[in-house]
Design a protein around this motif. Sequence first.
Motif, PDB file in Angstrom:
ATOM      1  N   ASP A  30     -14.133  10.608  -4.034  1.00  0.00           N
ATOM      2  CA  ASP A  30     -13.373  11.289  -5.064  1.00  0.00           C
ATOM      3  C   ASP A  30     -12.704  10.247  -5.946  1.00  0.00           C
ATOM      4  O   ASP A  30     -13.002   9.063  -5.868  1.00  0.00           O
ATOM      5  N   ASN A  31     -11.822  10.698  -6.816  1.00  0.00           N
ATOM      6  CA  ASN A  31     -11.217   9.791  -7.781  1.00  0.00           C
ATOM      7  C   ASN A  31      -9.897   9.198  -7.305  1.00  0.00           C
ATOM      8  O   ASN A  31      -9.131   8.681  -8.103  1.00  0.00           O
ATOM      9  N   ALA A  32      -9.640   9.284  -5.990  1.00  0.00           N
ATOM     10  CA  ALA A  32      -8.407   8.697  -5.465  1.00  0.00           C
ATOM     11  C   ALA A  32      -8.440   7.180  -5.626  1.00  0.00           C
ATOM     12  O   ALA A  32      -9.445   6.530  -5.343  1.00  0.00           O
ATOM     13  N   THR A  33      -7.334   6.634  -6.078  1.00  0.00           N
ATOM     14  CA  THR A  33      -7.291   5.199  -6.377  1.00  0.00           C
ATOM     15  C   THR A  33      -7.583   4.348  -5.150  1.00  0.00           C
ATOM     16  O   THR A  33      -8.290   3.332  -5.242  1.00  0.00           O
ATOM     17  N   ASN A  34      -7.058   4.768  -3.986  1.00  0.00           N
ATOM     18  CA  ASN A  34      -7.283   3.946  -2.791  1.00  0.00           C
ATOM     19  C   ASN A  34      -8.750   3.963  -2.376  1.00  0.00           C
ATOM     20  O   ASN A  34      -9.290   2.954  -1.917  1.00  0.00           O
ATOM     21  N   ASN A  35      -9.435   5.102  -2.542  1.00  0.00           N
ATOM     22  CA  ASN A  35     -10.860   5.156  -2.213  1.00  0.00           C
ATOM     23  C   ASN A  35     -11.684   4.310  -3.172  1.00  0.00           C
ATOM     24  O   ASN A  35     -12.620   3.622  -2.764  1.00  0.00           O
ATOM     25  N   ILE A  36     -11.333   4.369  -4.446  1.00  0.00           N
ATOM     26  CA  ILE A  36     -12.054   3.565  -5.437  1.00  0.00           C
ATOM     27  C   ILE A  36     -11.868   2.085  -5.154  1.00  0.00           C
ATOM     28  O   ILE A  36     -12.822   1.302  -5.203  1.00  0.00           O
ATOM     29  N   LEU A  37     -10.632   1.706  -4.839  1.00  0.00           N
ATOM     30  CA  LEU A  37     -10.359   0.310  -4.512  1.00  0.00           C
ATOM     31  C   LEU A  37     -11.128  -0.107  -3.272  1.00  0.00           C
ATOM     32  O   LEU A  37     -11.680  -1.205  -3.210  1.00  0.00           O
ATOM     33  N   ALA A  38     -11.199   0.776  -2.283  1.00  0.00           N
ATOM     34  CA  ALA A  38     -11.886   0.447  -1.036  1.00  0.00           C
ATOM     35  C   ALA A  38     -13.359   0.175  -1.282  1.00  0.00           C
ATOM     36  O   ALA A  38     -13.966  -0.652  -0.616  1.00  0.00           O
ATOM     37  N   LEU A  39     -13.957   0.851  -2.202  1.00  0.00           N
ATOM     38  CA  LEU A  39     -15.385   0.661  -2.475  1.00  0.00           C
ATOM     39  C   LEU A  39     -15.629  -0.333  -3.593  1.00  0.00           C
ATOM     40  O   LEU A  39     -16.764  -0.553  -4.006  1.00  0.00           O
ATOM     41  N   GLN A  40     -14.551  -0.914  -4.104  1.00  0.00           N
ATOM     42  CA  GLN A  40     -14.651  -1.930  -5.165  1.00  0.00           C
ATOM     43  C   GLN A  40     -15.422  -1.399  -6.362  1.00  0.00           C
ATOM     44  O   GLN A  40     -16.280  -2.081  -6.937  1.00  0.00           O
ATOM     45  N   LEU A  41     -15.113  -0.165  -6.719  1.00  0.00           N
ATOM     46  CA  LEU A  41     -15.746   0.441  -7.878  1.00  0.00           C
ATOM     47  C   LEU A  41     -14.869   0.223  -9.099  1.00  0.00           C
ATOM     48  O   LEU A  41     -13.772  -0.324  -9.014  1.00  0.00           O
ATOM     49  N   SER A  63     -13.290   9.914  12.587  1.00  0.00           N
ATOM     50  CA  SER A  63     -12.468   9.109  13.483  1.00  0.00           C
ATOM     51  C   SER A  63     -10.996   9.174  13.100  1.00  0.00           C
ATOM     52  O   SER A  63     -10.643   9.380  11.935  1.00  0.00           O
ATOM     53  N   TYR A  64     -10.149   9.015  14.096  1.00  0.00           N
ATOM     54  CA  TYR A  64      -8.707   8.986  13.899  1.00  0.00           C
ATOM     55  C   TYR A  64      -8.330   7.738  13.108  1.00  0.00           C
ATOM     56  O   TYR A  64      -8.783   6.633  13.415  1.00  0.00           O
ATOM     57  N   PHE A  65      -7.550   7.920  12.055  1.00  0.00           N
ATOM     58  CA  PHE A  65      -7.203   6.800  11.180  1.00  0.00           C
ATOM     59  C   PHE A  65      -5.692   6.785  10.972  1.00  0.00           C
ATOM     60  O   PHE A  65      -5.179   7.295   9.972  1.00  0.00           O
ATOM     61  N   PRO A  66      -4.937   6.223  11.936  1.00  0.00           N
ATOM     62  CA  PRO A  66      -3.473   6.272  11.862  1.00  0.00           C
ATOM     63  C   PRO A  66      -2.868   5.283  10.877  1.00  0.00           C
ATOM     64  O   PRO A  66      -1.696   5.400  10.528  1.00  0.00           O
ATOM     65  N   GLU A  67      -3.643   4.302  10.413  1.00  0.00           N
ATOM     66  CA  GLU A  67      -3.090   3.299   9.515  1.00  0.00           C
ATOM     67  C   GLU A  67      -2.779   3.908   8.147  1.00  0.00           C
ATOM     68  O   GLU A  67      -3.247   4.992   7.800  1.00  0.00           O
ATOM     69  N   ASP A  68      -1.970   3.187   7.364  1.00  0.00           N
ATOM     70  CA  ASP A  68      -1.713   3.607   5.996  1.00  0.00           C
ATOM     71  C   ASP A  68      -3.018   3.657   5.215  1.00  0.00           C
ATOM     72  O   ASP A  68      -3.889   2.785   5.374  1.00  0.00           O
ATOM     73  N   HIS A  69      -3.169   4.676   4.372  1.00  0.00           N
ATOM     74  CA  HIS A  69      -4.426   4.867   3.646  1.00  0.00           C
ATOM     75  C   HIS A  69      -4.456   4.025   2.371  1.00  0.00           C
ATOM     76  O   HIS A  69      -4.666   4.540   1.268  1.00  0.00           O
TER      77      HIS A  69
END
Length: 234
Positions: free
Chosen positions: A57-68, A22-28
């Motif tokens: 992956d080990n991107a900080t924003n992805n880790i934060l998003a999954l509360q890992l 899906s298109y995700f125009p918001e800030d990541h």
Amino acid sequence: MSLTAHFINQDWNLCSRCLQTSYFPEDHTGEMLAKGLRESLQLWGLQEDRLVCVTTDNATNNILALQLNTERSVKLREVERAVGVCKKIVAAFSNSWKIRRELAKAQADQNPPLPPHQLITETPTRWGSMQKKTRHLVPTWQDMDVLESMNKALSPLKEFTDALSGELYPSVSYLKPVLHLFNNQILKHQDGITELTTTIKEGILKYLNEKYDDQTTQDLLDIASLVDPRFKTT
């Protein structure tokens, strides 16, 4: 933003399906990614409490998003500086055909000539292409020592990383044997290596051993290795 599901079908074959892109125009940011993920799961009727695991992956924003766990196995100031210099060097080469031309010429002028290697870009960033603007990117001897120590600690792990990232075969049964090798051979303390290499190895071992320390996980890994025919001996 893509959402992919992985599962085993009735014939015990590993399968994967891309549910949506899906298109995700918001800030990541981590918060926005978390919101987008929740909306995607709700759209497909997937309950978060029924997810077995989520891989990112080990991107900080992805880790934060999954509360890992946001702590990384190695977070040293000298390592961050050396890696930061490398990223800037790669960016400078990636955005200047003149610099790439000079690199190719320098490789060809060696005796014997070197293969036409290209620098690997992690995150493309625009930097000035003039030599005078990139002179400050030359690593110091301290940076080179740090990078060499990192290479000695991390290069033996590449083969295991590739094996554990496969999607066409079960990989959970690899974990217990790999952890055993890491603790007893690959990352075991050795004489004659730098203090930084030792610190990196210890940090990786500490992170991995703590990650898989609980008894329930240990039982799962034992069973997975036991039933995997690839680990049967005659």
